[in-house]
Scaffold this motif. Structure first.
Motif, PDB file in Angstrom:
ATOM      1  N   PRO A   1      85.567  -8.183  11.520  1.00  0.00           N
ATOM      2  CA  PRO A   1      84.172  -8.601  11.350  1.00  0.00           C
ATOM      3  C   PRO A   1      83.180  -7.812  12.186  1.00  0.00           C
ATOM      4  CG  PRO A   1      85.602 -10.514  11.454  1.00  0.00           C
ATOM      5  CD  PRO A   1      86.458  -9.329  11.800  1.00  0.00           C
ATOM      6  N   THR A   2      83.457  -7.628  13.479  1.00  0.00           N
ATOM      7  CA  THR A   2      82.512  -6.864  14.295  1.00  0.00           C
ATOM      8  C   THR A   2      82.534  -5.393  13.904  1.00  0.00           C
ATOM      9  OG1 THR A   2      84.173  -6.651  16.048  1.00  0.00           O
ATOM     10  CG2 THR A   2      82.603  -8.452  16.249  1.00  0.00           C
ATOM     11  N   GLY A   3      83.661  -4.937  13.385  1.00  0.00           N
ATOM     12  CA  GLY A   3      83.731  -3.569  12.888  1.00  0.00           C
ATOM     13  C   GLY A   3      82.796  -3.343  11.722  1.00  0.00           C
ATOM     14  N   LEU A   4      82.571  -4.378  10.901  1.00  0.00           N
ATOM     15  CA  LEU A   4      81.624  -4.255   9.795  1.00  0.00           C
ATOM     16  C   LEU A   4      80.222  -4.010  10.329  1.00  0.00           C
ATOM     17  CD1 LEU A   4      80.791  -4.463   6.814  1.00  0.00           C
ATOM     18  CD2 LEU A   4      80.660  -6.947   7.116  1.00  0.00           C
ATOM     19  N   GLY A   5      79.825  -4.748  11.357  1.00  0.00           N
ATOM     20  CA  GLY A   5      78.509  -4.545  11.940  1.00  0.00           C
ATOM     21  C   GLY A   5      78.341  -3.140  12.475  1.00  0.00           C
ATOM     22  N   ALA A   6      79.359  -2.640  13.158  1.00  0.00           N
ATOM     23  CA  ALA A   6      79.300  -1.276  13.690  1.00  0.00           C
ATOM     24  C   ALA A   6      79.261  -0.255  12.568  1.00  0.00           C
ATOM     25  CB  ALA A   6      80.497  -1.028  14.602  1.00  0.00           C
ATOM     26  N   LEU A   7      79.992  -0.528  11.492  1.00  0.00           N
ATOM     27  CA  LEU A   7      80.060   0.400  10.365  1.00  0.00           C
ATOM     28  C   LEU A   7      78.701   0.595   9.717  1.00  0.00           C
ATOM     29  CD1 LEU A   7      82.018   1.998   8.430  1.00  0.00           C
ATOM     30  CD2 LEU A   7      82.097  -0.094   7.052  1.00  0.00           C
ATOM     31  N   THR A   8      77.927  -0.476   9.591  1.00  0.00           N
ATOM     32  CA  THR A   8      76.647  -0.378   8.901  1.00  0.00           C
ATOM     33  C   THR A   8      75.674   0.564   9.597  1.00  0.00           C
ATOM     34  OG1 THR A   8      75.696  -2.298  10.056  1.00  0.00           O
ATOM     35  CG2 THR A   8      76.881  -2.727   7.998  1.00  0.00           C
ATOM     36  N   ALA A   9      75.870   0.781  10.899  1.00  0.00           N
ATOM     37  CA  ALA A   9      74.972   1.677  11.641  1.00  0.00           C
ATOM     38  C   ALA A   9      75.087   3.110  11.146  1.00  0.00           C
ATOM     39  CB  ALA A   9      75.282   1.605  13.133  1.00  0.00           C
ATOM     40  N   GLY A  10      76.216   3.453  10.534  1.00  0.00           N
ATOM     41  CA  GLY A  10      76.412   4.813  10.048  1.00  0.00           C
ATOM     42  C   GLY A  10      76.186   4.977   8.553  1.00  0.00           C
ATOM     43  N   PHE A  11      75.664   3.947   7.894  1.00  0.00           N
ATOM     44  CA  PHE A  11      75.423   4.025   6.459  1.00  0.00           C
ATOM     45  C   PHE A  11      74.267   4.964   6.149  1.00  0.00           C
ATOM     46  CE2 PHE A  11      77.189  -0.427   5.118  1.00  0.00           C
ATOM     47  CZ  PHE A  11      78.478   0.073   5.225  1.00  0.00           C
ATOM     48  N   ALA A  12      74.223   5.402   4.888  1.00  0.00           N
ATOM     49  CA  ALA A  12      73.141   6.283   4.435  1.00  0.00           C
ATOM     50  C   ALA A  12      71.787   5.602   4.548  1.00  0.00           C
ATOM     51  CB  ALA A  12      73.407   6.714   2.995  1.00  0.00           C
ATOM     52  N   CYS A  13      71.765   4.291   4.387  1.00  0.00           N
ATOM     53  CA  CYS A  13      70.551   3.503   4.624  1.00  0.00           C
ATOM     54  C   CYS A  13      70.988   2.136   5.131  1.00  0.00           C
ATOM     55  CB  CYS A  13      69.679   3.390   3.378  1.00  0.00           C
ATOM     56  SG  CYS A  13      70.497   2.707   1.933  1.00  0.00           S
ATOM     57  N   THR A  14      70.102   1.447   5.793  1.00  0.00           N
ATOM     58  CA  THR A  14      70.451   0.184   6.440  1.00  0.00           C
ATOM     59  C   THR A  14      70.460  -0.952   5.433  1.00  0.00           C
ATOM     60  OG1 THR A  14      69.422   0.945   8.481  1.00  0.00           O
ATOM     61  CG2 THR A  14      69.819  -1.412   8.282  1.00  0.00           C
ATOM     62  N   PRO A  15      71.526  -1.750   5.374  1.00  0.00           N
ATOM     63  CA  PRO A  15      71.526  -2.893   4.458  1.00  0.00           C
ATOM     64  C   PRO A  15      70.536  -3.959   4.901  1.00  0.00           C
ATOM     65  CG  PRO A  15      73.469  -2.963   5.876  1.00  0.00           C
ATOM     66  CD  PRO A  15      72.783  -1.651   6.146  1.00  0.00           C
TER      67      PRO A  15
END
Length: 336
Positions: A190-204
């Motif tokens: 779960p916390t890995g998902l939060g960290a993962l979103t920081a590297g997305f092409a755009c912020t969810p």
């Protein structure tokens, strides 16, 4: 500001809809047949599905397009109709939302490709992005307000979905299914998902969890996310209780009362978008609407309190490693 951000700015908690597949089975869908084809062959039933959730109080309804990508559709020889099926899905939900007499948003459902990424499989990043972009463009043409990338397990697939959303110029939400000892099938916590979103092409706009196993497991997962990322807009869309096999059917055991209690606990856990997944009927969602409307915010629950009210964890966390780090729910208990 997109429509979802605007509505979140005006309302503390939003109610998303319930199940698509299990409700369509009740309407006559046959196991093995693609529900997405009903957007063209049974549009009245898809309208009825959306209308039932709107009448139950949903602020957000998701399109009947979960498996409408080229890889899943090729199993039914429909891979050449991706745009048509997704556009129809968006149009049907849009029609119901606009006829509701109140503000209801439409999320364009995008599920996994069903393929494994290289080197475990043949799917490349570029192919995954193109697959999701094709689906996203169809949903955009159908009039959805936001893309809803859901039931994900692989970090690579979530990155590809985010890149596709950016290419389509659409805001998006992403949810993972933490169904394997507190992690996704591909090992993301779960916390890995939060960290993962920081590297997305755009912020969810929002991220969180859906499906998985029981409601207790899902709430334990989102407790981790809200503890680690208190400013995030978090989504919880749990299955309706615990699935059990009765004969040749899978039955979800959650009552409307249980789902109402789940909604209250989710709100107290800091979740901003609350809905139901597999097994969640119109009646369950109506109970959740009533629970949220009447609920006065309480203290943040612990995992123990969640289990006491909703039932035991179905997929407990893995045993601690020698360095003391265990599964996600063990950490959530300490934070709770």
């Amino acid at each position: 500001m997109n429509k979802l951000e605007d509505l979140l700015a005006r309302k503390r908690t939003l109610l998303a809809d319930g199940a698509t597949g299990t409700n369509l089975f009740d309407m006559g869908l046959t196991s093995g047949d693609p529900p997405e084809e009903w957007n063209l062959t049974e549009p009245d039933k898809i309208r009825a599905l959306h209308r039932g959730f709107v009448e139950a109080g949903a602020d957000i309804i998701l399109t009947n397009s979960f498996g409408a990508n080229r890889h899943r559709l090729k199993l039914h020889k429909l891979e050449g109709r991706v745009h048509e099926l997704n556009a129809a899905a968006g149009q049907l939900a849009r029609e119901v939302a606009e006829g509701s007499g109140r503000e209801v948003l439409v999320g364009g459902s995008i599920g996994p490709t069903g393929e494994l990424f290289a080197p475990l499989g043949a799917l490349s990043h570029e192919e995954a992005v193109d697959t999701f972009r094709e689906q996203a463009e169809g949903l955009k043409a159908g009039g959805v307000d936001v893309l809803w990338i859901e039931t994900m397990s692989a970090a690579e697939e979530m990155r590809a979905g985010a890149e596709a959303a950016a290419a389509a110029g659409m805001p998006f939400v992403v949810t993972a299914s933490f169904d394997t000892a507190g992690k996704t099938m591909m090992g993301l916590g779960p916390t890995g998902l939060g960290a993962l979103t920081a590297g997305f092409a755009c912020t969810p706009v929002a991220y969180g969890s859906n499906c998985g196993v029981g409601a207790s497991d899902l709430l334990a997962a989102v407790l981790e996310i809200t503890a680690a990322y208190p400013e995030a807009v978090v989504v919880a869309k749990a299955n309706c209780g615990i699935p059990v096999i009765r004969g040749d059917e899978v039955v979800y055991t959650g009552t409307p009362e249980l789902m109402g209690d789940y909604a209250r606990l989710a709100m107290d856990a800091g979740v901003r978008i609350i809905g139901g997944c597999c097994g969640t009927s119109f009646g369950h969602l109506a109970a959740m609407r009533q629970a949220l409307d009447a609920h006065e915010a309480g203290e943040r629950p612990t995992v123990e309190e969640i289990v006491a009210r909703l039932g035991p964890l179905v997929s407990p966390p893995a045993a601690p490693t020698p360095d003391g780090e265990g599964g996600g729910r063990r950490r959530a208990r300490r934070r709770g």
